[in-house]
Design an enzyme around this catalytic site. Structure first.
Site, PDB file in Angstrom:
ATOM      1  N   SER A 107      11.674   3.489  14.559  1.00  0.00           N
ATOM      2  CA  SER A 107      12.051   2.612  15.680  1.00  0.00           C
ATOM      3  C   SER A 107      11.653   3.164  17.048  1.00  0.00           C
ATOM      4  O   SER A 107      12.382   2.989  18.025  1.00  0.00           O
ATOM      5  CB  SER A 107      13.546   2.294  15.637  1.00  0.00           C
ATOM      6  OG  SER A 107      13.855   1.569  14.455  1.00  0.00           O
ATOM      7  N   LYS A 151       1.268  -0.019   7.872  1.00  0.00           N
ATOM      8  CA  LYS A 151       1.856  -0.395   6.571  1.00  0.00           C
ATOM      9  C   LYS A 151       1.023  -1.529   5.955  1.00  0.00           C
ATOM     10  O   LYS A 151      -0.185  -1.557   6.152  1.00  0.00           O
ATOM     11  CB  LYS A 151       3.334  -0.762   6.744  1.00  0.00           C
ATOM     12  CG  LYS A 151       4.096   0.318   7.512  1.00  0.00           C
ATOM     13  CD  LYS A 151       5.580   0.132   7.534  1.00  0.00           C
ATOM     14  CE  LYS A 151       6.201   1.289   8.311  1.00  0.00           C
ATOM     15  NZ  LYS A 151       7.658   1.263   8.287  1.00  0.00           N
ATOM     16  N   HIS A 166       5.526   8.973   2.800  1.00  0.00           N
ATOM     17  CA  HIS A 166       6.367   8.078   3.603  1.00  0.00           C
ATOM     18  C   HIS A 166       7.557   7.642   2.754  1.00  0.00           C
ATOM     19  O   HIS A 166       7.424   7.451   1.546  1.00  0.00           O
ATOM     20  CB  HIS A 166       5.537   6.867   4.056  1.00  0.00           C
ATOM     21  CG  HIS A 166       6.256   6.032   5.062  1.00  0.00           C
ATOM     22  ND1 HIS A 166       7.247   5.147   4.713  1.00  0.00           N
ATOM     23  CD2 HIS A 166       6.151   5.972   6.407  1.00  0.00           C
ATOM     24  CE1 HIS A 166       7.720   4.576   5.806  1.00  0.00           C
ATOM     25  NE2 HIS A 166       7.075   5.053   6.846  1.00  0.00           N
ATOM     26  N   GLU A 218       8.894   4.919   2.326  1.00  0.00           N
ATOM     27  CA  GLU A 218       8.676   3.680   1.571  1.00  0.00           C
ATOM     28  C   GLU A 218       7.912   3.956   0.278  1.00  0.00           C
ATOM     29  O   GLU A 218       8.133   3.305  -0.743  1.00  0.00           O
ATOM     30  CB  GLU A 218       7.942   2.655   2.454  1.00  0.00           C
ATOM     31  CG  GLU A 218       8.891   2.075   3.499  1.00  0.00           C
ATOM     32  CD  GLU A 218       8.241   1.589   4.776  1.00  0.00           C
ATOM     33  OE1 GLU A 218       6.997   1.447   4.813  1.00  0.00           O
ATOM     34  OE2 GLU A 218       8.980   1.373   5.757  1.00  0.00           O
ATOM     35  N   ASN A 259       1.300   3.471  12.131  1.00  0.00           N
ATOM     36  CA  ASN A 259       1.291   3.173  10.701  1.00  0.00           C
ATOM     37  C   ASN A 259       1.446   1.659  10.548  1.00  0.00           C
ATOM     38  O   ASN A 259       2.534   1.132  10.751  1.00  0.00           O
ATOM     39  CB  ASN A 259       2.459   3.917  10.029  1.00  0.00           C
ATOM     40  CG  ASN A 259       2.656   3.523   8.583  1.00  0.00           C
ATOM     41  OD1 ASN A 259       1.802   2.879   7.973  1.00  0.00           O
ATOM     42  ND2 ASN A 259       3.794   3.918   8.021  1.00  0.00           N
ATOM     43  N   GLU A 318      11.142  11.352   9.816  1.00  0.00           N
ATOM     44  CA  GLU A 318      11.493   9.936   9.892  1.00  0.00           C
ATOM     45  C   GLU A 318      12.792   9.689   9.119  1.00  0.00           C
ATOM     46  O   GLU A 318      12.751   9.518   7.889  1.00  0.00           O
ATOM     47  CB  GLU A 318      10.383   9.087   9.277  1.00  0.00           C
ATOM     48  CG  GLU A 318       9.041   9.231   9.950  1.00  0.00           C
ATOM     49  CD  GLU A 318       8.177   7.992   9.732  1.00  0.00           C
ATOM     50  OE1 GLU A 318       7.745   7.410  10.730  1.00  0.00           O
ATOM     51  OE2 GLU A 318       7.973   7.596   8.571  1.00  0.00           O
ATOM     52  N   GLY A 370      12.342   0.810  10.994  1.00  0.00           N
ATOM     53  CA  GLY A 370      12.354  -0.647  11.036  1.00  0.00           C
ATOM     54  C   GLY A 370      13.718  -1.252  11.318  1.00  0.00           C
ATOM     55  O   GLY A 370      13.913  -2.454  11.163  1.00  0.00           O
TER      56      GLY A 370
END
Ligand code: PGA
Length: 253
Positions: A209, A11, A93, A95, A9, A163, A169
């Site tokens: 991660s 992003k 996701h 985010e 991904n 996730e 991250g």
């Protein structure tokens, strides 16, 4: 037997220059025993799909609208992604859930649209740190799975990525036991809802991660069928070894 999947991904990262890495990835993993998917920004999907043509590399989007077309400025439909050469799309996701207020109902509608357009929906779920600390992880994941996964899900058209928000991250990863607990739980939920056939065929990815250094341990966890990789998917020197570790896990199983 579920075919393992290494998904990247990007992003809102990467430009034309990064597409060169895809050629290297293709060269290093052609004929791989695992599926490989890269989800670049929308603007690169067409060029990435061209680059991937004839290779064992699939290209996907990072979101789509629930409608087929219409007055939705700035949005993109599943059919448009498919026309550009995508075969999959990441949905829900964390985010997008955080930045755009996407609910699990929104995600389910998008996943249905993705299925209707012939795309694989990679549906993301995950708990926040507060939710984990309050020992609500399985409740949260159960709720997200029930509401985000549409009835149209099959093993061919749906992948679920677990996730944990706090692992994305951050360099932090759950223990193998924590990952295994959630993956086993998701598997059981899917089997109950869809029956053993479909429930056992949906692939479950871990994301958050994942790096070349921790991939081997993560890929030995039960019901982990691969990874959704963010930061480490941007550089072929990081992503390619993760794919190799997954190939090793696939060959060993
Ligand atoms: P990360 O991101 O690998 O950079 O933690 C994972 C993701 O958000 O899919």
């Amino acid at each position: 037997m579920r075919r393992k999947l290494a998904a990247g991904n990007w992003k809102m990262n990467g430009g034309k220059a990064e597409l060169d890495g895809l050629a290297t990835l293709c060269a290093e993993h052609d004929g791989a025993a695992v599926d490989i998917l890269i989800c670049p920004p929308f603007t690169l999907i067409g060029a990435a799909a061209q680059q991937a043509e004839g290779h064992a590399l699939a290209i996907g989007g990072q979101d789509c609208h629930a409608s087929e077309a219409g007055a939705h400025t700035g949005d993109i439909s599943a059919r448009m992604l498919a026309e550009a050469g995508a075969t999959a799309v990441i949905l829900g996701h964390s985010e997008r859930r955080a930045d755009h207020g996407e609910t699990s109902d929104d995600v389910r509608a998008k996943a249905r649209a993705a299925h209707a357009a012939g795309l694989i929906a990679v549906i993301c779920v995950g708990e926040s740190l507060e939710q984990r600390e309050a020992q609500n992880t399985l409740d949260i994941i159960g709720g997200q799975i029930s509401s985000s996964v549409p009835d149209t899900a099959t093993g061919e058209n749906t992948v679920i990525a677990y996730e944990p928000c706090w692992a994305i991250g951050t360099g932090l990863t759950p223990t193998s036991d924590q990952i295994g607990e959630v993956h086993d739980f998701i598997r059981t939920r899917l089997e109950k809802r869809f029956g053993a056939g479909v429930g056992r065929s949906v692939r479950l990815l871990y994301g958050g991660s994942v790096k070349p250094g921790n991939a081997a341990e993560i890929f030995t966890v039960s019901n982990v069928d691969g990874a959704l990789v963010g930061g480490a998917s941007l550089k072929v020197d990081d992503f390619s070894p993760i794919v190799s570790v997954l190939e090793g896990a696939a060959n060993a199983s």
